[in-house]
Design a protein around this motif. Structure first.
Motif, PDB file in Angstrom:
ATOM      1  N   ILE A  34     -11.333 -11.945  -4.089  1.00  0.00           N
ATOM      2  CA  ILE A  34      -9.950 -12.307  -4.390  1.00  0.00           C
ATOM      3  C   ILE A  34      -9.116 -11.034  -4.389  1.00  0.00           C
ATOM      4  O   ILE A  34      -9.452 -10.075  -5.076  1.00  0.00           O
ATOM      5  CB  ILE A  34      -9.843 -13.011  -5.754  1.00  0.00           C
ATOM      6  CG1 ILE A  34     -10.665 -14.294  -5.752  1.00  0.00           C
ATOM      7  CG2 ILE A  34      -8.383 -13.297  -6.103  1.00  0.00           C
ATOM      8  CD1 ILE A  34     -10.801 -14.932  -7.109  1.00  0.00           C
ATOM      9  N   THR A  35      -8.033 -11.034  -3.610  1.00  0.00           N
ATOM     10  CA  THR A  35      -7.149  -9.878  -3.534  1.00  0.00           C
ATOM     11  C   THR A  35      -5.782 -10.255  -4.083  1.00  0.00           C
ATOM     12  O   THR A  35      -5.183 -11.237  -3.643  1.00  0.00           O
ATOM     13  CB  THR A  35      -7.008  -9.386  -2.078  1.00  0.00           C
ATOM     14  OG1 THR A  35      -8.311  -9.113  -1.553  1.00  0.00           O
ATOM     15  CG2 THR A  35      -6.162  -8.133  -2.002  1.00  0.00           C
ATOM     16  N   ILE A  36      -5.323  -9.468  -5.048  1.00  0.00           N
ATOM     17  CA  ILE A  36      -3.993  -9.652  -5.620  1.00  0.00           C
ATOM     18  C   ILE A  36      -3.092  -8.591  -5.002  1.00  0.00           C
ATOM     19  O   ILE A  36      -3.357  -7.396  -5.142  1.00  0.00           O
ATOM     20  CB  ILE A  36      -3.999  -9.487  -7.150  1.00  0.00           C
ATOM     21  CG1 ILE A  36      -5.029 -10.401  -7.800  1.00  0.00           C
ATOM     22  CG2 ILE A  36      -2.605  -9.720  -7.722  1.00  0.00           C
ATOM     23  CD1 ILE A  36      -5.276 -10.096  -9.269  1.00  0.00           C
ATOM     24  N   LYS A  37      -2.041  -9.021  -4.316  1.00  0.00           N
ATOM     25  CA  LYS A  37      -1.072  -8.078  -3.764  1.00  0.00           C
ATOM     26  C   LYS A  37       0.215  -8.197  -4.560  1.00  0.00           C
ATOM     27  O   LYS A  37       0.691  -9.298  -4.827  1.00  0.00           O
ATOM     28  CB  LYS A  37      -0.814  -8.379  -2.289  1.00  0.00           C
ATOM     29  CG  LYS A  37      -2.008  -8.099  -1.418  1.00  0.00           C
ATOM     30  CD  LYS A  37      -1.691  -8.301   0.041  1.00  0.00           C
ATOM     31  CE  LYS A  37      -2.936  -8.044   0.870  1.00  0.00           C
ATOM     32  NZ  LYS A  37      -2.708  -8.306   2.282  1.00  0.00           N
ATOM     33  N   ALA A  38       0.741  -7.034  -4.952  1.00  0.00           N
ATOM     34  CA  ALA A  38       1.964  -6.998  -5.752  1.00  0.00           C
ATOM     35  C   ALA A  38       2.776  -5.777  -5.352  1.00  0.00           C
ATOM     36  O   ALA A  38       2.288  -4.896  -4.634  1.00  0.00           O
ATOM     37  CB  ALA A  38       1.627  -6.948  -7.232  1.00  0.00           C
ATOM     38  N   ASP A  39       4.002  -5.719  -5.818  1.00  0.00           N
ATOM     39  CA  ASP A  39       4.858  -4.569  -5.581  1.00  0.00           C
ATOM     40  C   ASP A  39       4.189  -3.321  -6.152  1.00  0.00           C
ATOM     41  O   ASP A  39       3.531  -3.387  -7.187  1.00  0.00           O
ATOM     42  CB  ASP A  39       6.220  -4.798  -6.240  1.00  0.00           C
ATOM     43  CG  ASP A  39       7.221  -3.733  -5.865  1.00  0.00           C
ATOM     44  OD1 ASP A  39       7.421  -2.822  -6.692  1.00  0.00           O
ATOM     45  OD2 ASP A  39       7.782  -3.807  -4.755  1.00  0.00           O
ATOM     46  N   SER A  40       4.354  -2.200  -5.480  1.00  0.00           N
ATOM     47  CA  SER A  40       3.668  -0.970  -5.903  1.00  0.00           C
ATOM     48  C   SER A  40       4.053  -0.540  -7.316  1.00  0.00           C
ATOM     49  O   SER A  40       3.251   0.070  -8.019  1.00  0.00           O
ATOM     50  CB  SER A  40       3.945   0.155  -4.904  1.00  0.00           C
ATOM     51  OG  SER A  40       5.327   0.395  -4.800  1.00  0.00           O
ATOM     52  N   SER A  41       5.253  -0.889  -7.758  1.00  0.00           N
ATOM     53  CA  SER A  41       5.659  -0.519  -9.117  1.00  0.00           C
ATOM     54  C   SER A  41       4.967  -1.375 -10.178  1.00  0.00           C
ATOM     55  O   SER A  41       4.973  -1.028 -11.357  1.00  0.00           O
ATOM     56  CB  SER A  41       7.175  -0.643  -9.266  1.00  0.00           C
ATOM     57  OG  SER A  41       7.586  -1.987  -9.077  1.00  0.00           O
ATOM     58  N   GLN A  75      -9.654  -7.542  -6.411  1.00  0.00           N
ATOM     59  CA  GLN A  75      -9.026  -6.284  -6.018  1.00  0.00           C
ATOM     60  C   GLN A  75      -7.523  -6.400  -6.246  1.00  0.00           C
ATOM     61  O   GLN A  75      -6.946  -7.485  -6.121  1.00  0.00           O
ATOM     62  CB  GLN A  75      -9.244  -6.000  -4.540  1.00  0.00           C
ATOM     63  CG  GLN A  75     -10.668  -5.724  -4.155  1.00  0.00           C
ATOM     64  CD  GLN A  75     -10.769  -5.394  -2.669  1.00  0.00           C
ATOM     65  OE1 GLN A  75      -9.798  -5.386  -1.937  1.00  0.00           O
ATOM     66  NE2 GLN A  75     -11.982  -5.092  -2.240  1.00  0.00           N
ATOM     67  N   VAL A  76      -6.884  -5.262  -6.532  1.00  0.00           N
ATOM     68  CA  VAL A  76      -5.438  -5.199  -6.678  1.00  0.00           C
ATOM     69  C   VAL A  76      -4.917  -4.221  -5.637  1.00  0.00           C
ATOM     70  O   VAL A  76      -5.353  -3.074  -5.599  1.00  0.00           O
ATOM     71  CB  VAL A  76      -5.021  -4.756  -8.096  1.00  0.00           C
ATOM     72  CG1 VAL A  76      -3.517  -4.658  -8.212  1.00  0.00           C
ATOM     73  CG2 VAL A  76      -5.582  -5.696  -9.144  1.00  0.00           C
ATOM     74  N   LEU A  77      -3.980  -4.689  -4.803  1.00  0.00           N
ATOM     75  CA  LEU A  77      -3.409  -3.848  -3.746  1.00  0.00           C
ATOM     76  C   LEU A  77      -1.887  -3.886  -3.815  1.00  0.00           C
ATOM     77  O   LEU A  77      -1.301  -4.872  -4.254  1.00  0.00           O
ATOM     78  CB  LEU A  77      -3.850  -4.338  -2.360  1.00  0.00           C
ATOM     79  CG  LEU A  77      -5.355  -4.345  -2.073  1.00  0.00           C
ATOM     80  CD1 LEU A  77      -5.598  -4.973  -0.701  1.00  0.00           C
ATOM     81  CD2 LEU A  77      -5.914  -2.954  -2.118  1.00  0.00           C
ATOM     82  N   ALA A  78      -1.265  -2.813  -3.339  1.00  0.00           N
ATOM     83  CA  ALA A  78       0.194  -2.753  -3.275  1.00  0.00           C
ATOM     84  C   ALA A  78       0.685  -3.341  -1.953  1.00  0.00           C
ATOM     85  O   ALA A  78       0.036  -3.179  -0.924  1.00  0.00           O
ATOM     86  CB  ALA A  78       0.677  -1.310  -3.408  1.00  0.00           C
ATOM     87  N   ASN A  79       1.792  -4.052  -2.008  1.00  0.00           N
ATOM     88  CA  ASN A  79       2.406  -4.605  -0.781  1.00  0.00           C
ATOM     89  C   ASN A  79       2.993  -3.499   0.056  1.00  0.00           C
ATOM     90  O   ASN A  79       3.483  -2.540  -0.366  1.00  0.00           O
ATOM     91  CB  ASN A  79       3.512  -5.606  -1.125  1.00  0.00           C
ATOM     92  CG  ASN A  79       2.948  -6.963  -1.433  1.00  0.00           C
ATOM     93  OD1 ASN A  79       1.850  -7.313  -1.046  1.00  0.00           O
ATOM     94  ND2 ASN A  79       3.729  -7.737  -2.134  1.00  0.00           N
TER      95      ASN A  79
END
Length: 79
Positions: A34-41, A75-79
């Motif tokens: 599972i990958t969570i993509k969010a704003d880098s801030s 995983q947590v990734l930045a958009n």
């Protein structure tokens, strides 16, 4: 399903919930990524101090493993 919960949870934590997206990659019948993509801030908010937030999500996912027999990697990734 676990992905719905993770997406709802992540949107409550971040400052820009409209930028949160969840992707699921089913490797086989016993492992899902599972990958969570969010704003880098917002990445720091999702990970939390000393990794507490992401570890809470991983602990919850491990609880789901006991029920459905599927291991989850988050995983947590930045958009």
């Amino acid at each position: 399903m676990i992905t719905n919960f993770i997406e709802s949870y992540a949107k409550l934590i971040v400052s820009k919930p409209e930028d949160v997206s969840i992707t699921t990659n089913i490797i086989d019948e016993t492992f899902t990524e599972i990958t969570i993509k969010a704003d880098s801030s917002d990445i720091g908010k999702l990970i939390g101090k000393n990794g507490n937030m992401i570890n809470a999500l991983k602990t919850m996912a491990n609880g789901c493993k006991a029920k459905d027999g599927v291991s989850y990697k988050i995983q947590v990734l930045a958009n």
